[in-house]
Design an enzyme around this catalytic site. Structure first.
Site, PDB file in Angstrom:
ATOM      1  N   ASP A 282      44.571  33.758  34.062  1.00  0.00           N
ATOM      2  CA  ASP A 282      43.853  35.011  33.809  1.00  0.00           C
ATOM      3  C   ASP A 282      44.751  36.106  33.254  1.00  0.00           C
ATOM      4  OD1 ASP A 282      42.031  33.411  35.043  1.00  0.00           O
ATOM      5  OD2 ASP A 282      41.811  34.631  36.838  1.00  0.00           O
ATOM      6  N   TRP A 377      42.255  22.403  41.536  1.00  0.00           N
ATOM      7  CA  TRP A 377      41.852  23.692  42.123  1.00  0.00           C
ATOM      8  C   TRP A 377      40.339  23.762  41.970  1.00  0.00           C
ATOM      9  CZ3 TRP A 377      44.967  28.748  41.937  1.00  0.00           C
ATOM     10  CH2 TRP A 377      44.176  29.867  42.204  1.00  0.00           C
ATOM     11  N   ASN A 379      36.929  25.466  42.369  1.00  0.00           N
ATOM     12  CA  ASN A 379      36.329  26.780  42.557  1.00  0.00           C
ATOM     13  C   ASN A 379      34.987  26.666  43.269  1.00  0.00           C
ATOM     14  OD1 ASN A 379      38.099  28.894  41.670  1.00  0.00           O
ATOM     15  ND2 ASN A 379      37.944  28.007  39.623  1.00  0.00           N
TER      16      ASN A 379
END
Length: 845
Positions: A282, A377, A379
């Site tokens: 990000d 990962w 989400n």
């Protein structure tokens, strides 16, 4: 790296991560609601999570463990690990050991965390491959003692040989929003240990000392002490505390910032951190340079990790962490990682999109480029992109054929509501330990009993209806409940649904009384309140439908109908804490709309102008499309999925009508929003098959206004033409033949004439709130009116006036359903004085 990124992408706020690579073109979310897999199993009262690889039970032989255990801790490591039971020299013998020699003798697999637990005539024996494995064996014993079958102290003989499938299993606190409290973090760490999760990545986006600009600074004393306590709690629970830093947004690729990073690592090392991660997610700008990233990671490996000697290999979150925008070419960041980065460094990956299922295909894509098994990962159950939801459904969408050859581990990114995240984490723990045997439904059923054992059924009722997000990463919900439209009514289906709404109505009180987990109740409470209201209005909607179907009491129906409407405050409260959005709330909205449509048609003899949203998107015909038909420019319908060629958004007029005007307002604003069709045409059709244009091609036009000679149409749509845009599509308003005081056909006087027309638009989904006087012309031949109003706080005055404005007749109206007969042919206008929300003034001739 969380779902908020998807929203940022939709808004066009993220810059390209690599030169000449267009992120805004990489939208590919899907809105499929896939069914939950698995089935509930009968565990005969013995509940262990994660499910052991091998477990045999001899129920014919038992130990009475009501007096506890006589512990023989051969390596003196676990004296404080038995708070769940009594240690007494007179108890059942309990031997605990670990290490290569003991493990080999006991047949324990040679993998960290593996253990054997045996209960036989000698007592209880636990042997771990390592210290962590022995601890896990103790946790299995703990769960057995908490199981329903052992509530009387009768522990059956059994053999368990168990081990984890994936080396890294746990949680990443990586969401945007309010970080967890210290108390919640400590509670969760105990939870991780109990269910054999071995990783806690600390990387909350709103921790200023984790990210820019304060990543270079030491933690203040209080925060540093809290982290130290978290590390100590992790050590007690054999959980690796992984401290993550997020420096990429403002890092300088120079010696000064390298030393700043090493200095921060040393400060964290002194607090007890032995596991480190660096997040480059990000971000934009120079920090996204993959060559600089790998150079930094390799240097840290050589000069910090190896020099310390007791620090584990680093973990990195790349800037290209999703196939959604990863450059797949040999020049992409992932390939650069694979070709240049130390092979021991673990690399995070979120899958095809930011929130997505774990599949062999997505791992093949990333593994072939990074040249190592990716670190997944996941989400879920994160809701920072939909904070008005709590995700309480089963954990599914994780492929059960995967091994540590494809992924080195899975961590879940949970909600900011830590206690409410435990239900999902219970599933993640189960999946990552025993992948092939993972059973989503069964795990969920067991997890409900773990989190709320004394209020399990109430919690289950809430959870089964609190799974989906309406848009984004979709989850199945209410799969045991059958809803229907009014036209498909059956008494049996209605009774079953009414019974479910009644159960829902009782859930808040049952949870308050029965759930002993106060932290969980505190997080759930705002949602439980709204959930109970949903139960009430759903139950009342079914009762109302019975009156409607009988068809013999118009006044009684309408008076009860308005009592069951959601007012502005109700809608606001529900929007802030939503549940039941896949089936239950849509049922309520649809059956209320269906009854309103049929009722108005009965009173007028004409097809009401209660239009419906339609389109090419999967949610075009759901209740979400009402947001472009509600006369409120502060709300909008959104596709929730990237636009593609030939997509369209439109309305069904419910009948072929003369159409001479169309007004469409695209986007969430009309200035710079990116969620709209930037190349489009407005079309009409009488049959939904043959379409003709109403406008020329429109380019970059948010506000569309067409007027012309009337055409015969039932359907109007806005069709996307050739465009490179792949953002969502949003519409704030879609009006066909907009009604105004000038085209109403008779004179109206009111404080807000433009809004007063809603009282005459042949649509019960609109209304006009008159706070003073509403006067309208009585057309020739009209014999009377039926006034369909909301609940009245006080009676209103109805005056019939002649051409000179003199009162011919005056009556007081005190009910929501009111009939007014025209007193004489001298009456030319009717005046309503007082405060009333008027849905429709129905003319009777």
């Amino acid at each position: 790296m969380i779902a908020a990124v998807a929203c940022a992408m939709a808004c066009g706020t993220l810059a390209a991560q690599e030169a000449e690579f267009d992120l805004s073109s990489q939208r590919s979310e899907v809105q499929n609601v896939l069914p939950v897999t698995g089935k509930k199993l009968d565990h005969q009262g013995l509940i262990v999570n994660p499910m052991p690889h091998r477990m045999t039970v001899d129920r014919a032989n038992v130990w009475n463990v009501s007096e506890g255990f006589a512990l023989k801790d051969k390596q003196n490591k676990f004296a404080n690990a038995f708070g769940f039971t009594t240690l007494d020299k007179k108890g059942v013998k309990l031997n605990v050991d670990f290490g290569g020699k003991a493990a080999a003798k006991a047949g324990v697999k040679e993998v960290s965390g593996a253990y054997m637990l045996r209960i036989d005539k000698k007592g209880v024996t636990i042997v771990g491959y390592d210290e962590r494995g022995a601890f896990y064996g103790i946790q299995t014993l703990r769960q057995l003692l908490e199981s329903p079958a052992v509530k009387d102290g009768e522990l059956p003989y059994m053999d368990i040989n168990d081990y984890p499938d994936l080396p890294n299993r746990g949680v990443v606190e990586g969401f945007y929003g309010t970080p967890w409290s210290h108390a919640v973090r400590l509670s969760l760490i105990d939870f991780y240990g109990k269910f054999k999760m071995n990783t806690y990545l600390y990387g909350p986006k709103d921790d200023p000392y984790h990210s820019c600009p304060n990543w270079r600074l030491p933690y203040p004393e209080k925060e540093a002490q809290n982290i130290k306590e978290l590390i100590e709690a992790c050590n007690r629970n054999y959980v690796d505390f992984v401290w993550a830093i997020h420096p990429g947004q403002d890092i300088k690729w120079n010696e000064e910032d390298y030393n700043n990073l090493v200095n921060k690592f040393n400060l964290m090392y002194d607090l007890g951190v032995r596991h480190f991660a660096i997040f480059f997610d990000d971000i934009s700008g120079e920090g996204t340079n993959p060559y600089k990233q790998t150079e930094l990671l390799n240097r840290l490996t050589d000069e910090f990790v190896k020099e310390k000697g007791d620090v584990s290999p680093l973990t990195v979150c790349p800037t290209d962490y999703s196939k959604l925008w990863a450059n797949p070419t040999p020049k992409g960041s992932l390939a650069i990682y694979g070709n240049t980065m130390n092979p021991e460094i673990k690399v995070f990956w979120t899958g095809d999109v930011v929130c997505s299922d774990l599949t062999p295909e997505t791992l093949e894509f990333v593994d072939s480029r990074i040249k190592r098994p990716a670190y997944y990962w996941w989400n879920y159950p994160v809701t920072d992109y939909a904070r008005n939801f709590l995700l309480q459904g089963p954990v599914y969408g994780l492929d059960t054929s995967l091994t540590d050859k494809e992924t080195c581990g899975v961590v879940s990114n949970p909600m900011e509501h830590g206690e409410a995240s435990k239900l999902a984490l219970y599933g993640v723990a189960d999946y990552t330990w025993n992948v092939a045997a993972y059973n989503p439904i069964d795990n969920w059923e067991r997890g409900l009993g773990e989190l709320a054992p004394d209020a399990r059924e109430a919690y289950r009722t809430f959870a089964i209806h609190s799974c989906d997000t309406e848009t984004g990463y979709r989850r199945d919900e209410s799969w045991e409940t059958k809803t229907f439209r009014l036209a498909d009514w059956s008494d049996q289906a209605a009774q079953a649904l009414e019974d479910e709404f009644e159960r829902i109505e009782k859930v808040p009180a049952q949870m308050e009384q029965g759930c002993s987990n106060n932290l969980l109740k505190g997080e759930l409470r705002p949602w439980l309140v709204e959930f109970g209201k949903l139960g009430t209005r759903g139950k009342q909607a079914i009762e109302l439908a019975r009156i409607y179907r009988a068809g013999n009491d118009d006044a009684g129906f309408w008076n009860k109908y308005v009592q069951n409407l959601m007012d502005a405050d109700d809608r606001k409260a529900f929007e802030e804490h939503k549940s039941g959005t896949l089936k239950l709330q849509p049922f309520y909205l649809n059956i209320m709309d269906d009854m309103a449509f049929g009722f108005l048609k009965k009173l007028t003899g004409e097809t009401p102008k209660q239009y419906k949203g339609i389109g090419s998107f999967s949610n075009s015909t759901t209740v979400l499309s009402k947001l472009m038909l509600d006369n409120d420019l502060n709300t909008h319908y959104t596709s929730g999925i990237g636009q593609k060629p030939n997509d369209w958004i439109g309305v069904d007029l419910r009948d072929v009508r003369d159409v001479n005007a169309v007004t469409i307002i695209q986007g969430r604003n009309s200035v710079d929003d990116v969620d709209y069709f930037d190349h489009a045409v407005v079309q009409y059709s009488a049959d939904g098959k043959t379409w003709k244009p109403l406008t020329e091609e429109l380019t970059k036009q948010y506000d569309i206004n067409w007027k012309g000679d009337a055409v015969k149409a039932r359907y109007i749509r806005l069709l996307r033409l050739d465009s490179d845009r792949k953002n969502y599509a949003s519409v704030r308003s879609f009006e066909v033949n907009p009604l105004t005081p000038d085209n109403l056909g008779f004179a109206v006087k009111a404080e807000e004439p433009a809004k007063a027309v809603f009282a005459f638009d042949q649509n019960l989904e609109t209304s006009y709130l008159s706070k003073g006087t509403l006067t309208f012309e009585v057309s020739q031949g009209v014999k009377g009116y039926v006034l369909l109003m909301n609940k009245l706080s006080a009676p209103i005055t109805c005056k019939q006036l002649d051409k000179d404005g003199k009162v011919v007749s005056e009556t007081m109206l005190n009910t929501a359903f009111a009939k007014v007969e025209i007193a004489s042919d001298k009456v030319v206008s009717l005046s309503l004085e007082g405060t009333a929300e008027i849905f429709e003034v129905v003319t009777k001739k």
